[in-house]
Enzyme design. Sequence first.
Site, PDB file in Angstrom:
ATOM      1  N   ARG A  24     -64.197 -37.204  24.203  1.00 21.64           N
ATOM      2  CA  ARG A  24     -64.458 -38.600  23.869  1.00 21.64           C
ATOM      3  C   ARG A  24     -63.737 -39.028  22.593  1.00 21.64           C
ATOM      4  O   ARG A  24     -64.196 -39.919  21.884  1.00 21.64           O
ATOM      5  CB  ARG A  24     -65.967 -38.871  23.754  1.00 21.64           C
ATOM      6  CG  ARG A  24     -66.697 -38.746  25.100  1.00 21.64           C
ATOM      7  CD  ARG A  24     -68.178 -39.024  24.949  1.00 21.64           C
ATOM      8  NE  ARG A  24     -68.863 -38.888  26.237  1.00 21.64           N
ATOM      9  CZ  ARG A  24     -70.156 -38.648  26.357  1.00 21.64           C
ATOM     10  NH1 ARG A  24     -70.911 -38.489  25.283  1.00 21.64           N
ATOM     11  NH2 ARG A  24     -70.713 -38.548  27.551  1.00 21.64           N
ATOM     12  N   ARG A  28     -64.934 -44.982  21.329  1.00 19.19           N
ATOM     13  CA  ARG A  28     -66.245 -44.790  20.722  1.00 19.19           C
ATOM     14  C   ARG A  28     -66.261 -44.995  19.213  1.00 19.19           C
ATOM     15  O   ARG A  28     -66.815 -45.974  18.725  1.00 19.19           O
ATOM     16  CB  ARG A  28     -66.838 -43.429  21.099  1.00 19.19           C
ATOM     17  CG  ARG A  28     -67.135 -43.297  22.587  1.00 19.19           C
ATOM     18  CD  ARG A  28     -67.475 -41.873  22.962  1.00 19.19           C
ATOM     19  NE  ARG A  28     -68.776 -41.474  22.433  1.00 19.19           N
ATOM     20  CZ  ARG A  28     -69.925 -41.551  23.098  1.00 19.19           C
ATOM     21  NH1 ARG A  28     -69.930 -42.034  24.321  1.00 19.19           N
ATOM     22  NH2 ARG A  28     -71.046 -41.149  22.566  1.00 19.19           N
ATOM     23  N   ARG A  37     -61.106 -53.277  22.804  1.00 19.16           N
ATOM     24  CA  ARG A  37     -62.089 -53.375  23.877  1.00 19.16           C
ATOM     25  C   ARG A  37     -62.984 -54.604  23.747  1.00 19.16           C
ATOM     26  O   ARG A  37     -63.802 -54.879  24.644  1.00 19.16           O
ATOM     27  CB  ARG A  37     -63.001 -52.138  23.859  1.00 19.16           C
ATOM     28  CG  ARG A  37     -62.548 -50.919  24.636  1.00 19.16           C
ATOM     29  CD  ARG A  37     -62.758 -51.031  26.141  1.00 19.16           C
ATOM     30  NE  ARG A  37     -64.002 -51.621  26.551  1.00 19.16           N
ATOM     31  CZ  ARG A  37     -65.176 -50.989  26.633  1.00 19.16           C
ATOM     32  NH1 ARG A  37     -65.256 -49.708  26.315  1.00 19.16           N
ATOM     33  NH2 ARG A  37     -66.261 -51.614  27.032  1.00 19.16           N
ATOM     34  N   ASP A  73     -63.525 -43.171  33.152  1.00 20.62           N
ATOM     35  CA  ASP A  73     -64.943 -42.853  33.300  1.00 20.62           C
ATOM     36  C   ASP A  73     -65.129 -42.085  34.591  1.00 20.62           C
ATOM     37  O   ASP A  73     -64.397 -42.317  35.568  1.00 20.62           O
ATOM     38  CB  ASP A  73     -65.797 -44.132  33.324  1.00 20.62           C
ATOM     39  CG  ASP A  73     -67.274 -43.816  33.232  1.00 20.62           C
ATOM     40  OD1 ASP A  73     -67.896 -43.577  34.297  1.00 20.62           O
ATOM     41  OD2 ASP A  73     -67.825 -43.777  32.119  1.00 20.62           O
ATOM     42  N   TYR A 148     -75.671 -39.581  39.890  1.00 19.27           N
ATOM     43  CA  TYR A 148     -75.633 -41.033  39.696  1.00 19.27           C
ATOM     44  C   TYR A 148     -75.792 -41.762  41.026  1.00 19.27           C
ATOM     45  O   TYR A 148     -76.503 -42.780  41.117  1.00 19.27           O
ATOM     46  CB  TYR A 148     -74.315 -41.446  39.043  1.00 19.27           C
ATOM     47  CG  TYR A 148     -74.235 -41.114  37.574  1.00 19.27           C
ATOM     48  CD1 TYR A 148     -75.129 -41.681  36.665  1.00 19.27           C
ATOM     49  CD2 TYR A 148     -73.278 -40.248  37.083  1.00 19.27           C
ATOM     50  CE1 TYR A 148     -75.062 -41.382  35.313  1.00 19.27           C
ATOM     51  CE2 TYR A 148     -73.204 -39.936  35.730  1.00 19.27           C
ATOM     52  CZ  TYR A 148     -74.099 -40.511  34.855  1.00 19.27           C
ATOM     53  OH  TYR A 148     -74.035 -40.207  33.518  1.00 19.27           O
TER      54      TYR A 148
END
Length: 339
Positions: A24, A28, A37, A73, A148
């Site tokens: 990551r 972030r 973003r 992702d 998920y």
Amino acid sequence: MARSPFLAAARGETPSHTPVWFMRQAGRSLPEYLKVREGIGMLESCMDADLVTEITLQPVRRYGVDAAIFFSDIVLPLKAVGVDLDIKPGVGPVVASPVRTLADVEAIPDLTPEHVPYISQAVRQLVAELGATPLIGFAGAPFTVASYLVEGGPSKEHAKTKAMMFGAPDVWDALMRKIAGIAAAYLRIQVEAGASAVQLFDSWAGALTAADYRASVMPHSDRVLAAAGELGVPRIHFGVGTSNLLGLMGEAGADVVGVDWRTPLEHAIPLVGDRAVQGNLDPTLVFAPTEVMTARAAEIIEAGRRAKGHIFNLGHGVIPSTDPGQLAALTEFVHGYQP
């Protein structure tokens, strides 16, 4: 690229220095990431080749890490083939119609390059920009992605997922085969466009016993990693809370086994066999004084010398509130470390 410390360590060769990258790292915590973003949804960002390129390059420019990780992702391939899902801020992936039956599984199309032209474009652009710095492609492992789809979103207990695994094995097997095929295709697309290594993320595999992992999950991760192996690139396999699964995760086809921060590297190395390891500084240690962080990093580097190869990393992803200056200091320390 032939002299890449990251690729040398992944192949069990002797690098010029201990290579380092951070899970990551693309996004972030970086202010430049937050700026580009702003006002753009996560999945929308992942489908914009120019934006993916910029975000993936940001930590390489800032830190000088030894590898870039492709910004995307794990649910992006599902979105690309038409699964009705979104990533809700503060929640995570949310699936509108969770998978329950064989018909639900059969309704999910297989992934083809035509579904994700922006992925191939972004990888090609990145390889041109990165030069001698390798690009790591990645995919979500079948169990985590299945969770998920079955739960409809993030879950702590994975109760519905396990209920299907135990109570509807035909549906479970079909779902896992479907996801494994999508993941294998997704990795192939990235490698054929120029990625030099791949990582399979199994964020939720730690919810399983070793016996259940071996029987119901490992064959499907094996299929993904075997397909990646045919492409001739190093394969990293990482899970969270998987101290009881490290040996099996290696056996599933990894060249490098990622170790989270809960398991000391010296304990993990004998478990993974004749394979390289990746990790495993506690991500919260970057909030400690720099000298405390680097002292612990030195212990990890020393422990990693006993492995076939060692790639320094955090034991999980970068925490959003991380000070980028600490990651810069950590990268510099690892690169310059002398025993």
